[in-house]
Design a protein around this motif. Structure first.
Motif, PDB file in Angstrom:
ATOM      1  N   ILE A   1     -17.920  69.167  36.658  1.00 47.32           N
ATOM      2  CA  ILE A   1     -17.499  68.016  35.856  1.00 47.32           C
ATOM      3  C   ILE A   1     -16.173  67.436  36.324  1.00 47.32           C
ATOM      4  N   GLY A   2     -15.208  68.283  36.630  1.00 49.47           N
ATOM      5  CA  GLY A   2     -13.908  67.776  37.062  1.00 49.47           C
ATOM      6  C   GLY A   2     -12.908  68.905  37.177  1.00 49.47           C
ATOM      7  N   ASP A   3     -11.666  68.535  37.501  1.00 49.71           N
ATOM      8  CA  ASP A   3     -10.631  69.550  37.685  1.00 49.71           C
ATOM      9  C   ASP A   3      -9.263  68.919  37.473  1.00 49.71           C
ATOM     10  N   VAL A   4      -8.292  69.775  37.158  1.00 51.45           N
ATOM     11  CA  VAL A   4      -6.900  69.361  37.006  1.00 51.45           C
ATOM     12  C   VAL A   4      -6.083  70.123  38.041  1.00 51.45           C
ATOM     13  N   ARG A   5      -5.432  69.394  38.932  1.00 56.40           N
ATOM     14  CA  ARG A   5      -4.596  70.018  39.953  1.00 56.40           C
ATOM     15  C   ARG A   5      -3.142  69.774  39.557  1.00 56.40           C
ATOM     16  N   GLY A   6      -2.641  70.702  38.732  1.00 58.03           N
ATOM     17  CA  GLY A   6      -1.360  70.504  38.077  1.00 58.03           C
ATOM     18  C   GLY A   6      -0.177  70.349  39.001  1.00 58.03           C
TER      19      GLY A   6
ATOM     20  N   GLU B   1      -0.115  69.052  41.880  1.00 58.60           N
ATOM     21  CA  GLU B   1      -0.179  67.759  42.562  1.00 58.60           C
ATOM     22  C   GLU B   1      -0.022  66.585  41.598  1.00 58.60           C
ATOM     23  N   GLY B   2      -0.166  66.839  40.295  1.00 57.06           N
ATOM     24  CA  GLY B   2      -0.157  65.744  39.339  1.00 57.06           C
ATOM     25  C   GLY B   2      -1.401  64.885  39.489  1.00 57.06           C
ATOM     26  N   PHE B   3      -2.550  65.553  39.627  1.00 56.97           N
ATOM     27  CA  PHE B   3      -3.803  64.836  39.884  1.00 56.97           C
ATOM     28  C   PHE B   3      -4.940  65.496  39.117  1.00 56.97           C
ATOM     29  N   TYR B   4      -5.844  64.683  38.587  1.00 58.88           N
ATOM     30  CA  TYR B   4      -7.060  65.226  37.982  1.00 58.88           C
ATOM     31  C   TYR B   4      -8.205  64.259  38.240  1.00 58.88           C
ATOM     32  N   HIS B   5      -9.424  64.785  38.178  1.00 64.32           N
ATOM     33  CA  HIS B   5     -10.569  63.953  38.547  1.00 64.32           C
ATOM     34  C   HIS B   5     -11.792  64.276  37.708  1.00 64.32           C
ATOM     35  N   TYR B   6     -12.682  63.286  37.612  1.00 62.13           N
ATOM     36  CA  TYR B   6     -13.998  63.458  37.009  1.00 62.13           C
ATOM     37  C   TYR B   6     -15.016  63.386  38.143  1.00 62.13           C
ATOM     38  N   ARG B   7     -15.834  64.453  38.254  1.00 60.27           N
ATOM     39  CA  ARG B   7     -16.692  64.562  39.431  1.00 60.27           C
ATOM     40  C   ARG B   7     -15.806  64.380  40.674  1.00 60.27           C
ATOM     41  N   GLN B   8     -16.179  63.469  41.569  1.00 65.75           N
ATOM     42  CA  GLN B   8     -15.407  63.300  42.807  1.00 65.75           C
ATOM     43  C   GLN B   8     -14.392  62.165  42.747  1.00 65.75           C
TER      44      GLN B   8
ATOM     45  N   GLY C   1       6.083  65.273  23.275  1.00 67.18           N
ATOM     46  CA  GLY C   1       5.763  64.267  24.275  1.00 67.18           C
ATOM     47  C   GLY C   1       6.275  64.618  25.653  1.00 67.18           C
ATOM     48  N   PHE C   2       6.963  65.769  25.771  1.00 68.48           N
ATOM     49  CA  PHE C   2       7.511  66.196  27.063  1.00 68.48           C
ATOM     50  C   PHE C   2       6.977  67.582  27.411  1.00 68.48           C
ATOM     51  N   GLY C   3       6.675  67.766  28.692  1.00 67.42           N
ATOM     52  CA  GLY C   3       6.172  69.042  29.174  1.00 67.42           C
ATOM     53  C   GLY C   3       4.664  69.162  29.017  1.00 67.42           C
ATOM     54  N   HIS C   4       4.056  69.976  29.873  1.00 74.91           N
ATOM     55  CA  HIS C   4       2.613  70.178  29.834  1.00 74.91           C
ATOM     56  C   HIS C   4       2.290  71.572  30.333  1.00 74.91           C
ATOM     57  N   ALA C   5       1.232  72.162  29.799  1.00 78.97           N
ATOM     58  CA  ALA C   5       0.853  73.522  30.157  1.00 78.97           C
ATOM     59  C   ALA C   5       0.367  73.639  31.594  1.00 78.97           C
ATOM     60  N   VAL C   6      -0.106  72.539  32.174  1.00 82.21           N
ATOM     61  CA  VAL C   6      -0.704  72.589  33.513  1.00 82.21           C
ATOM     62  C   VAL C   6       0.130  71.843  34.544  1.00 82.21           C
ATOM     63  N   TYR C   7       0.582  70.636  34.200  1.00 78.92           N
ATOM     64  CA  TYR C   7       1.282  69.816  35.191  1.00 78.92           C
ATOM     65  C   TYR C   7       2.677  70.343  35.472  1.00 78.92           C
ATOM     66  N   ARG C   8       3.016  70.403  36.771  1.00 78.87           N
ATOM     67  CA  ARG C   8       4.359  70.782  37.190  1.00 78.87           C
ATOM     68  C   ARG C   8       5.062  69.593  37.834  1.00 78.87           C
ATOM     69  N   THR C   9       4.508  68.430  37.610  1.00 77.31           N
ATOM     70  CA  THR C   9       5.099  67.167  38.031  1.00 77.31           C
ATOM     71  C   THR C   9       4.724  66.145  36.962  1.00 77.31           C
ATOM     72  N   GLU C  10       4.888  64.870  37.238  1.00 77.80           N
ATOM     73  CA  GLU C  10       4.587  63.864  36.224  1.00 77.80           C
ATOM     74  C   GLU C  10       3.105  63.869  35.872  1.00 77.80           C
TER      75      GLU C  10
ATOM     76  N   GLY D   1      15.443  73.864  37.145  1.00 78.73           N
ATOM     77  CA  GLY D   1      14.331  74.595  37.754  1.00 78.73           C
ATOM     78  C   GLY D   1      13.012  74.376  37.071  1.00 78.73           C
ATOM     79  N   ARG D   2      13.021  73.711  35.918  1.00 77.39           N
ATOM     80  CA  ARG D   2      11.775  73.419  35.225  1.00 77.39           C
ATOM     81  C   ARG D   2      11.463  71.937  35.341  1.00 77.39           C
ATOM     82  N   GLU D   3      10.202  71.639  35.620  1.00 73.96           N
ATOM     83  CA  GLU D   3       9.765  70.245  35.722  1.00 73.96           C
ATOM     84  C   GLU D   3       9.238  69.808  34.360  1.00 73.96           C
ATOM     85  N   LEU D   4      10.048  69.071  33.618  1.00 77.12           N
ATOM     86  CA  LEU D   4       9.653  68.612  32.282  1.00 77.12           C
ATOM     87  C   LEU D   4       9.654  67.093  32.249  1.00 77.12           C
ATOM     88  N   HIS D   5       8.461  66.543  32.254  1.00 74.80           N
ATOM     89  CA  HIS D   5       8.290  65.092  32.232  1.00 74.80           C
ATOM     90  C   HIS D   5       7.473  64.703  31.010  1.00 74.80           C
ATOM     91  N   THR D   6       7.348  63.404  30.780  1.00 71.58           N
ATOM     92  CA  THR D   6       6.502  62.961  29.678  1.00 71.58           C
ATOM     93  C   THR D   6       5.051  63.339  29.953  1.00 71.58           C
TER      94      THR D   6
END
Length: 387
Positions: A27-32, A34-41, A270-279, A318-323
């Motif tokens: 179905i898809g994936d989250v590449r935290g 890289e700050g990228f996610y996709h549905y199928r390809q 509204g800041f920080g995410h469990a998966v993303y280490r960039t925006e 040292g922590r990446e905390l973005h919206t």
């Protein structure tokens, strides 16, 4: 098997199953990182920027983006499923009244159960893939109708019947407000819905798949997913992020307000995410959506983001905390006229498609998801004391 032998088969994993792969998915994936996610390809953000909600729905359910003629037929077919069965419509006033203090998302748990019974949904285990797919389409098409009807009934208003000539997002806004939305507002909500259709094995998606692994019907799977979403650690953040803007109030209060919260160890909603280490790519897209509307509210949100990220970088090096997606989602939904109590239900109106795609995929696997727990209570057995 002895207890020692049973213990030898146990596998320790991180709390919350963090980083644990539990299955394969197409179905898809989250590449935290890289700050990228996709549905199928396809890039999910690019889909949100260029395609209709119905096209992406088709992609997740059928595995491919439709050609124009196929896409139009799919949109018409799902639009025809928006109207609720009479027995469901008749039950909604009582459901809304019973859930008056909990809101439309809580009410939808009951309403989905009623819908599944009225539509005769059968266990996934007992039906073929085509029937499973039809049940998910029926449920997904009905969710916006249920949510908006429950919201209006909770406010003492009559539900607005769906229109088949409007897109999924435009019809949702129409049923919510009673007025046909301006195209730019409908498109902004559509982009938000597309951007949040799916996002890896989050708590609600995993819950839906666990229930699907038992062979239960589509409604049961979706009710479980909604229950997981209702938890404040999963859903509800868009309105809380907007509450942050209200609490800060004016530009001169940004720095002291944020510093005080961070130093006190509080989380800035509204800041920080469990998966993303960039925006968060969803936040970036929704920021641009908000900027198309413009105005003081948007300018203030952008400034809060700028200063908060600088202060977080200073105080939490040292922590990446973005919206994250919730920060600008709240701004966009407010600009489009949605009341705050409908922010998380609106999220559910899009995510139901992702849940359904995961339900269908899980139904292909006959293995039930059944982990174990390590017992750490008092040593057993102990003789039961006399009464």
């Amino acid at each position: 098997m002895t207890s020692s032998r049973a213990a030898a088969t146990l596998v320790d994993v991180p709390r919350g199953l963090a980083g644990v792969v539990v299955t394969d998915t197409r179905i898809g994936d989250v590449r935290g990182r890289e700050g990228f996610y996709h549905y199928r390809q396809y890039s999910a953000v690019e889909l949100a920027q260029t395609r209709r909600f119905e096209d992406v729905w088709h992609l997740l359910v059928h595995g491919e983006l439709p050609e124009p003629e196929t896409g139009a037929a799919f949109a018409a077919r799902t639009a025809a499923l928006r109207r609720l069965p009479e027995e469901v419509r008749a039950a909604l006033p009582a459901v809304a009244a019973a859930s008056a203090r909990s809101g439309p998302l809580a009410a939808m748990r009951t309403a989905l159960s009623v819908l599944g019974a009225a539509q005769g949904f059968r266990p996934l285990y007992d039906i073929d893939p085509d029937r499973r797919r039809e049940d998910t389409l029926t449920a997904c098409a009905a969710v916006p109708t249920l949510l908006t009807a429950l919201h209006r009934l909770g406010r003492g208003l009559e539900p607005v019947e769906p229109r088949e000539d409007l897109s999924y997002a435009a019809n949702y806004l129409y049923m919510l407000t009673g007025s046909e939305p301006e195209p730019e507002r409908a498109r902004a909500v559509e982009q938000y819905l597309i951007s949040t259709i799916d996002h890896g094995f989050n708590a609600s998606t995993f819950t839906a798949r666990v229930i699907a692994s038992t062979g239960a019907d589509v409604a049961a799977c979706l009710v479980g997913a909604v229950g997981a979403l209702s938890g404040p650690l999963h859903g509800g953040a868009p309105s809380r992020a907007l509450d942050t803007l209200d609490a800060i109030g004016t530009p001169d209060r940004i720095d002291p307000w944020i510093r005080e919260r961070v130093l006190a160890g509080e989380r800035i909603m509204g800041f920080g995410h469990a998966v993303y280490r960039t925006e968060d790519p969803r936040s970036h897209m929704l920021r641009e959506t908000a900027r198309r509307f413009g105005g003081p509210r948007v300018d203030f949100a952008v400034e809060v983001e700028r200063r908060a990220e600088a202060i977080l970088a200073e105080l939490k090096p040292g922590r990446e905390l973005h919206t994250n997606v919730e920060f600008y989602a709240g701004v966009v939904m407010e600009l489009c006229g949605l009341p705050r109590e409908m922010f998380t239900p609106t999220f559910a109106a899009g995510r139901v498609v992702g849940w359904s795609a995961n339900i269908l995929e899980q139904a292909e696997d006959s293995k039930i998801i059944r982990p174990v727990a390590r017992y750490v209570g008092p040593r057993a057995p102990v003789t039961v004391p006399a009464a």
